[in-house]
Design a protein around this motif. Structure first.
Motif, PDB file in Angstrom:
ATOM      1  N   LYS A  91       0.838  -1.211   0.000  1.00 32.75           N
ATOM      2  CA  LYS A  91       0.000   0.000   0.000  1.00 32.75           C
ATOM      3  C   LYS A  91       0.869   1.256   0.000  1.00 32.75           C
ATOM      4  N   GLU A 125       2.254   1.930  -3.443  1.00 30.69           N
ATOM      5  CA  GLU A 125       1.259   1.917  -4.524  1.00 30.69           C
ATOM      6  C   GLU A 125       1.396   3.095  -5.479  1.00 30.69           C
ATOM      7  N   HIS A 126       1.605   4.292  -4.962  1.00 34.05           N
ATOM      8  CA  HIS A 126       1.677   5.489  -5.818  1.00 34.05           C
ATOM      9  C   HIS A 126       3.080   6.081  -5.886  1.00 34.05           C
ATOM     10  N   HIS A 146       5.641  -1.775  -5.467  1.00 36.01           N
ATOM     11  CA  HIS A 146       4.256  -2.079  -5.100  1.00 36.01           C
ATOM     12  C   HIS A 146       3.894  -3.500  -5.520  1.00 36.01           C
ATOM     13  N   TYR A 186       3.081  -6.570  -3.153  1.00 33.46           N
ATOM     14  CA  TYR A 186       1.716  -7.088  -3.284  1.00 33.46           C
ATOM     15  C   TYR A 186       1.720  -8.585  -3.571  1.00 33.46           C
TER      16      TYR A 186
END
Length: 61
Positions: free
Chosen positions: A20, A23-24, A30, A34
């Protein structure tokens, strides 16, 4: 608590949090975290249901 279940919960949570976080920021990291998270999550669910089959009253203890 079952030691394997506790270990899987910890790893699932850690890698989910890291996934998380990245993620960006960094899509490559990520996806790396994940995939680890998802792998441990699958193991966690399988282990939980195996324990439940052995002891149906597990959640009531």
């Amino acid at each position: 608590m079952d030691p394997r279940l506790a270990d899987l919960l910890q790893k699932t949570s850690l890698y989910g949090t890291l996934a998380k976080y990245y993620e960006h920021i960094n899509p490559r990291w990520h996806m790396y975290f994940y995939e680890l998270h998802f792998n441990y999550e699958k193991q966690l669910v399988q282990h939980y249901w195996m324990l439940r089959e052995r002891n149906p009253n597990m959640d009531n203890e």
